[in-house]
Design a protein around this motif. Structure first.
Motif, short mmCIF file in Angstrom:
data_model
loop_
_atom_site.label_atom_id
_atom_site.label_comp_id
_atom_site.label_asym_id
_atom_site.label_seq_id
_atom_site.Cartn_x
_atom_site.Cartn_y
_atom_site.Cartn_z
N THR A 17 0.81 -1.22 0.00
CA THR A 17 0.00 0.00 0.00
C THR A 17 0.84 1.27 0.00
O THR A 17 0.46 2.27 -0.60
N ILE A 18 1.98 1.24 0.68
CA ILE A 18 2.80 2.45 0.83
C ILE A 18 4.25 2.16 0.45
O ILE A 18 4.67 1.01 0.40
N LYS A 19 5.00 3.24 0.23
CA LYS A 19 6.43 3.12 -0.06
C LYS A 19 7.21 3.35 1.23
O LYS A 19 6.95 4.31 1.96
N LEU A 20 8.16 2.46 1.48
CA LEU A 20 9.00 2.56 2.68
C LEU A 20 10.46 2.46 2.29
O LEU A 20 10.86 1.54 1.57
N SER A 21 11.26 3.39 2.77
CA SER A 21 12.71 3.29 2.57
C SER A 21 13.28 2.29 3.57
O SER A 21 12.59 1.87 4.51
N ASP A 22 14.54 1.95 3.40
CA ASP A 22 15.20 1.05 4.36
C ASP A 22 15.21 1.67 5.76
O ASP A 22 15.04 0.97 6.76
N LEU A 23 15.40 2.99 5.81
CA LEU A 23 15.40 3.68 7.10
C LEU A 23 14.01 3.62 7.73
O LEU A 23 13.87 3.38 8.93
N ASP A 24 12.97 3.80 6.91
CA ASP A 24 11.59 3.68 7.40
C ASP A 24 11.35 2.30 8.00
O ASP A 24 10.76 2.15 9.08
N VAL A 25 11.80 1.27 7.28
CA VAL A 25 11.61 -0.11 7.74
C VAL A 25 12.28 -0.31 9.09
O VAL A 25 11.72 -0.94 10.00
N ASP A 26 13.48 0.25 9.26
CA ASP A 26 14.18 0.14 10.54
C ASP A 26 13.37 0.77 11.67
O ASP A 26 13.27 0.21 12.76
N PHE A 27 12.79 1.95 11.40
CA PHE A 27 11.95 2.60 12.40
C PHE A 27 10.77 1.71 12.78
O PHE A 27 10.44 1.55 13.96
N VAL A 28 10.12 1.15 11.76
CA VAL A 28 8.93 0.32 12.00
C VAL A 28 9.28 -0.93 12.79
O VAL A 28 8.60 -1.27 13.77
N LEU A 29 10.35 -1.60 12.39
CA LEU A 29 10.71 -2.87 13.03
C LEU A 29 10.95 -2.70 14.53
O LEU A 29 10.65 -3.61 15.32
N LYS A 30 11.46 -1.55 14.93
CA LYS A 30 11.75 -1.32 16.35
C LYS A 30 10.48 -1.21 17.19
O LYS A 30 10.53 -1.30 18.41
N LYS A 31 9.33 -0.97 16.55
CA LYS A 31 8.08 -0.75 17.26
C LYS A 31 7.18 -1.99 17.32
O LYS A 31 6.12 -1.95 17.94
N LEU A 32 7.58 -3.06 16.68
CA LEU A 32 6.70 -4.22 16.54
C LEU A 32 6.88 -5.24 17.65
O LEU A 32 7.97 -5.39 18.21
N GLU A 122 7.56 9.76 12.73
CA GLU A 122 8.84 9.31 12.17
C GLU A 122 8.72 8.84 10.73
O GLU A 122 9.63 9.05 9.92
N VAL A 123 7.58 8.19 10.43
CA VAL A 123 7.35 7.63 9.09
C VAL A 123 5.95 8.03 8.65
O VAL A 123 4.98 7.29 8.86
N PRO A 124 5.79 9.22 8.05
CA PRO A 124 4.45 9.70 7.70
C PRO A 124 3.64 8.74 6.83
O PRO A 124 2.40 8.74 6.89
#
Length: 199
Positions: A17-32, A122-124
């Motif tokens: 659904t959305i575009k995520l950079s590698d940095l975005d993915v790192d931010f997300v993974l830390k919250k899961l 952090e990741v709009p």
């Protein structure tokens, strides 16, 4: 299933659904977080406040409530790549009036409300993802409400089979019946009466 595989499935779902950079993915993974449920285990019960958004990686779940006669009414079910929650409790921060229960052994990825709020900043793109998901959930709820008010039991079951053909075999008949607003005995009789239509 290893944790890395669980998280990657979730990230792949987001990327549909959305575009995520590698940095975005790192931010997300830390919250899961990963949550594992046994068959028929409750995730939420009346009185609990839902504080997580939850994604089904594997398994099958349902949400339901009990009326004053202790009759079950299934509101939602979900399988792999679907979301399940008591959205009212989550959004209002009020105690839930329903149950969220696993039908099969289930693995979830969940994000705590506080972590999700920080991800919005952090990741709009994550905010966009959940806005689209909640809009979609509202449309589906409205469509289901109209269908329940405007169709007969035969049409509701026929539409259910068309829409959820791959899921039907995974759900106990009493769950399907409660989702369609009928008793299991009535659904069984309906299927026998129209056996050629439903074969």
């Amino acid at each position: 299933m290893k944790s890395q595989e669980v998280f990657l499935r979730f990230i792949d779902h987001l990327k549909e659904t959305i575009k995520l950079s590698d940095l975005d993915v790192d931010f997300v993974l830390k919250k899961l977080e990963i949550k594992k449920l046994k068959r028929k285990e409750y995730l939420i019960q009346p009185g609990d406040v839902s504080r997580y958004m939850r994604f089904i990686v594997s398994g099958c779940m349902r949400s339901f409530y009990l009326d004053e006669n202790s009759q079950e009414h299934t509101l939602q079910f979900g399988i792999e790549n679907w979301w399940i929650n008591d959205l009212h409790s989550y959004l209002s921060r009020q105690p839930s009036r329903m149950y969220v229960q696993s039908i099969e052994k289930t693995v979830l990825v969940q994000i705590h409300r506080d972590n999700l709020e920080s991800l919005y900043l952090e990741v709009p793109e994550i905010a966009r993802f959940f806005r689209l998901k909640i809009q979609s959930a509202y449309v589906a709820l409205q469509e289901r409400t109209i269908e329940n008010l405007s169709t007969n039991s035969y049409e509701r079951y026929s539409n259910f089979r068309t829409q959820f053909r791959d899921i039907e075999q995974r759900l106990p008949q009493y769950v399907i019946a409660s989702y369609l607003g009928m008793r299991p005995e009535f659904l069984s009789a309906l299927k026998k009466k129209h056996v050629l239509d439903f074969s």
